[in-house]
Design an enzyme around this catalytic site. Sequence first.
Site, PDB file in Angstrom:
ATOM      1  N   GLY A 180       0.825  -1.196   0.000  1.00  0.00           N
ATOM      2  CA  GLY A 180       0.000   0.000   0.000  1.00  0.00           C
ATOM      3  C   GLY A 180       0.860   1.247   0.000  1.00  0.00           C
ATOM      4  O   GLY A 180       2.042   1.211   0.353  1.00  0.00           O
ATOM      5  N   CYS A 181       0.275   2.344  -0.409  1.00  0.00           N
ATOM      6  CA  CYS A 181       1.036   3.593  -0.509  1.00  0.00           C
ATOM      7  C   CYS A 181       1.444   4.098   0.868  1.00  0.00           C
ATOM      8  O   CYS A 181       2.593   4.480   1.090  1.00  0.00           O
ATOM      9  CB  CYS A 181       0.240   4.639  -1.274  1.00  0.00           C
ATOM     10  SG  CYS A 181      -1.474   4.820  -0.733  1.00  0.00           S
ATOM     11  N   TYR A 182       0.492   4.118   1.816  1.00  0.00           N
ATOM     12  CA  TYR A 182       0.853   4.544   3.175  1.00  0.00           C
ATOM     13  C   TYR A 182       1.918   3.622   3.747  1.00  0.00           C
ATOM     14  O   TYR A 182       2.865   4.071   4.388  1.00  0.00           O
ATOM     15  CB  TYR A 182      -0.375   4.493   4.083  1.00  0.00           C
ATOM     16  CG  TYR A 182      -1.375   5.609   3.889  1.00  0.00           C
ATOM     17  CD1 TYR A 182      -1.002   6.947   4.049  1.00  0.00           C
ATOM     18  CD2 TYR A 182      -2.709   5.342   3.594  1.00  0.00           C
ATOM     19  CE1 TYR A 182      -1.943   7.969   3.905  1.00  0.00           C
ATOM     20  CE2 TYR A 182      -3.651   6.357   3.461  1.00  0.00           C
ATOM     21  CZ  TYR A 182      -3.262   7.678   3.612  1.00  0.00           C
ATOM     22  OH  TYR A 182      -4.178   8.684   3.479  1.00  0.00           O
TER      23      TYR A 182
END
Lengths: 353, 353, 353, 353
Positions: A153-155
Amino acid sequence: MGNAYSTSTNKTRVGIVNVTGYAGVELARLLSHHPNVEITSISGRSAAGKKLGDVFPHLAHLDLTITAELGAVDFAFSALPHKESSLVVSALLKDGIKVVDISADFRLKEASLYQEWYNFNHPAPELLSEAVYGLPEIYRDNIAKAHLVANPGCYSTSTILGLAPLLKSGVIGSHVIIDSKSGVSGAGRTLNMGTHYCEVNEDINAYALEGHRHLPEIEQELAYLMRGVRPVVTFVPHLVPMTRGILTTIYAPLSGHTENSKTGDANIKALFKDFYKDEPFVRVVDAPPHSKHTWGSNMCLVYPTVDIRTKRIIVISTIDNLVKGAAGQAIQNMNIMLGMSETAGLDNAAIYP
Amino acid sequence: MGNAYSTSTNKTRVGIVNVTGYAGVELARLLSHHPNVEITSISGRSAAGKKLGDVFPHLAHLDLTITAELGAVDFAFSALPHKESSLVVSALLKDGIKVVDISADFRLKEASLYQEWYNFNHPAPELLSEAVYGLPEIYRDNIAKAHLVANPGCYSTSTILGLAPLLKSGVIGSHVIIDSKSGVSGAGRTLNMGTHYCEVNEDINAYALEGHRHLPEIEQELAYLMRGVRPVVTFVPHLVPMTRGILTTIYAPLSGHTENSKTGDANIKALFKDFYKDEPFVRVVDAPPHSKHTWGSNMCLVYPTVDIRTKRIIVISTIDNLVKGAAGQAIQNMNIMLGMSETAGLDNAAIYP
Amino acid sequence: MGNAYSTSTNKTRVGIVNVTGYAGVELARLLSHHPNVEITSISGRSAAGKKLGDVFPHLAHLDLTITAELGAVDFAFSALPHKESSLVVSALLKDGIKVVDISADFRLKEASLYQEWYNFNHPAPELLSEAVYGLPEIYRDNIAKAHLVANPGCYSTSTILGLAPLLKSGVIGSHVIIDSKSGVSGAGRTLNMGTHYCEVNEDINAYALEGHRHLPEIEQELAYLMRGVRPVVTFVPHLVPMTRGILTTIYAPLSGHTENSKTGDANIKALFKDFYKDEPFVRVVDAPPHSKHTWGSNMCLVYPTVDIRTKRIIVISTIDNLVKGAAGQAIQNMNIMLGMSETAGLDNAAIYP
Amino acid sequence: MGNAYSTSTNKTRVGIVNVTGYAGVELARLLSHHPNVEITSISGRSAAGKKLGDVFPHLAHLDLTITAELGAVDFAFSALPHKESSLVVSALLKDGIKVVDISADFRLKEASLYQEWYNFNHPAPELLSEAVYGLPEIYRDNIAKAHLVANPGCYSTSTILGLAPLLKSGVIGSHVIIDSKSGVSGAGRTLNMGTHYCEVNEDINAYALEGHRHLPEIEQELAYLMRGVRPVVTFVPHLVPMTRGILTTIYAPLSGHTENSKTGDANIKALFKDFYKDEPFVRVVDAPPHSKHTWGSNMCLVYPTVDIRTKRIIVISTIDNLVKGAAGQAIQNMNIMLGMSETAGLDNAAIYP
């Protein structure tokens, strides 16, 4: 099909499942510049039958038509939403096609977490142990051997890269606070009131305080970095009025039993620079980075510092959420999986201003 | 001059020193709608001689000319930069004029802190003990009796209002992390590369990690709320691409010795609602607030919640930095100092979208 | 019901049909500050049963519940979409309730134009002649006597106010080019790809080049100003990445038979200043105006100038599309219809920055 | 120095004068991806001595130091402001170095126009006839032979490309209205109130109504396309809250003596498609283009249509002002001047969203 390389062009034939989301279309853009691969098939149900350039005019120069199902390829990216992705990925793997899955469907090792966090029974739990978490800075060797890579995921990407040197060295313990700020494209292209221009512009808000879906993924990977110790993580994502970019601010108390000689600001900076010294896509910077410094590129900028007054470490970590946080990292994983140069197709500088 | 109220209009004559900054011009806008006061003098060195409407066309309906020095008034606001303000304020007080100072010059009780944080020897240290910190929710009674009120910083306002119920009740201890995000108007109207549109747009960054000037102010007030205990505060401000708004996210571990019965999410929310139940400008909300919900208004929205997994409290606190964070709070203080209705001139709703 | 004024508060009871769109909620905000009216009923089908403050937190201080149908009121605003509005408005009029309709349903005098431009047979064509076009600067006397006022479109308002002095005086002929730029709120709150933050941010585009729905309305009103001459109008709207604001740039050749003595830049400016000298909500300005100078206010700023090289007149006209372009103008019309002060509830300055 | 190509890398050594403005730094970014050239020298007075990556962190991977004067190069770009540029360019030419000048200093053929529009006596008027106006779509052959190319202004590029097919074919006459909208980076990196984030955000305004400096350049080139007929041009630029992008909307009456058979919408579109059929960087599109479709790329999108009601032609033309409007077009010119592939270093797709 399978691993047989296309003979006509001598380039690997790649496909993108669900090209019409932001991760999918960013994959198409980046892959179109890749020296060793050729996009030969793109799928997307709602836009099936349309030319890619009619849906995305910036890619009108690519002569590609969106189809309902993926055609013959040597390698595939799935940019489907979670749950849907696992089914398509399973089928691709059975056909002998290596896959990078951009959804969350193969990131978690515990099948039960999918029920808890995503509300579905995982249809292919046997693949969870086989799938490799696609953060090259941590799992490069495993990625090289993998048939299935779960793109982080980006986070999670910005968080884990900001914490890895600290956790591996034991300079901090298990207590971590992660305050993350994301541009709107992280919410995807699907319409909802939370992405309406007038609701987002001139606004900032925190959301998912009861627990964001990237939290179990972050917990899993921080535990791995701490060799099994359970992290005590608070993670609060925020939505910021910009299209691209994530900036994550991490707070952690210095570990009590660390010798003082190792926890000065210079030591911490040296620790990070050493940890990432051979990484093409992580740069430890000497001043707090701006998300804009990564705009359109696959770079992650990391800035660690010590808050002397409170004996806490602060790390700022920033990426373009659609590149290092999605499509760029997916291509980096593909490059490793196919034995290509890791930076192939990803060597463009960020665009500024 | 002095306290003699203007007879012609029966309204209190107020003046604004340095009307040409963002706090100054916002004062002019808000005061022009105030039922009990009249702006009779506005000063500003660089624009002296100009009509206010020539510099700020949105106020062209006000027939006011900017002068080099302030004329006859009953009450004054100083919106000068720090250091310059203290000299002007001292002179106004000697003339018997009550003042709200929007600069930092009278916020800190320790004169030595001005040397440490602002690089100047305070020219009027004797006024520091007399000045009242202008946060009505904490110091209302003292403000009512004050001749000089030091208007709080914008970051400080959102932070202290987010923490006051917790610190006063002892539900949390002294360890606090404050991650604050501000729109660009907080940086003022003075030109610098950091406020150039192209450098700020599509960007977020953290700054002042070595210590922001609002930190000593926050520490002083948190210590007051804890009856002298020294807080262990990390404060990191961020710049967000929007004109107005501050959103502050606060993290604090639950105090170990608090009984479990008091630290459930419902208890914490009830604690906040009770603490602010009579406050006209603080609303405890049931969902994470957006900065946009306060845009143009004097409202502070506060949302507390408990992160059960980690036994930490998270508080979101948001204001319009130019209103509750500057000009609006200054008028709220004036209202209290002059015995007017506290909400006079400040009862407009936020503008949305 | 009907015209019987509420006795308890001595304020006129007003209702808003479809409060959940941007025009509707802006009506609620502005009316809540109005000295002579009280909002007693608000309707909205999708949100029926909810508190207004749950849908729009910036109005949480108003104790209002959204209902499926409008309750007892003395005066009503309809903020429904076109076609739907005409049915509700007809019913309200039958009950003796005066109405300002914000939709397009009563703007055009020719019923057949609704078929051509809006694809429906007008259900109440008999009301078209009765309805007054609600531009007070042109039709004030008729508005004062009207039971039904058709509130002008946002593009139309900025355009007609920019052209009226020129057309009435004959300084220009019938050839006009209108290049208009609007913020995103003009597209409404309904979700579509064209208002997704990521599609709009960092973008400008022209649309509706085949003919925008405000064109017949503009043509009708320009013809009226020219006493029946058919205007030759090109109108191109553009979408700009901002929430509020319309800026319209108008180009027209000087009329050939006008004496030179009347067409100098100073003459044209004097013509405008004289034309609008008593208008509370139109200001002729001496420098090209910014849309931001009207933000949140009911003001229209107009700047005419002569392009000497080409003997063309250029007019810049700007408004806040949700205020003078919708809700504010609707209240201005109500004030006139009910014999209240025309500026009641609308005297706030624009908010800047 | 001079034309002797660097032997070590076999790449042409290029230099950038004044790398610290937005055009300069965009040149550095684009050239760093160019297959046939190497940046060997960058100059900039205020930042002399600094590493490029310290001023622009997105280019930290380039190991370049800014110097006060340009070092040894085979080819140079000047990104200096007007007036300053002409002196440096003259000197470079004397040393036998070919130059693309991004300033306005060699765009106009009449020396007297520099006095009229730029307030200086041109120091090298003898070079004006030698300099080639660097719009490859019009002057490709001349550019190939030139030593000095004057890179067109950003507004001019979008305008001329939108008008060329119409003027060359005589479908329209000399009367043209140009309404152009630009992002803020067009105003440069120098600080002024007009580029302060808070003044620009949520705003649109027209400026330079008395005559913008790109007007004489546009007039000169339109006259050339009309074989000497003097155009009657009104040009109004606007500032839009976005960093990059220009969208120009052009209005022109159909020429009276054109046969009707040639002025249908399909004819006009075919005329454009034929005119630009071999151009790598102009695409005639079938729907109104968005500026965002060109973001970061060297592409110009053009959309012509006929307003049948009024017998006017409308053309929408859009570019990224820093690429096709400045640095990208400069490199396109260099490629032609040096006999390289015209698209070398410029073949990246626009970035979206």
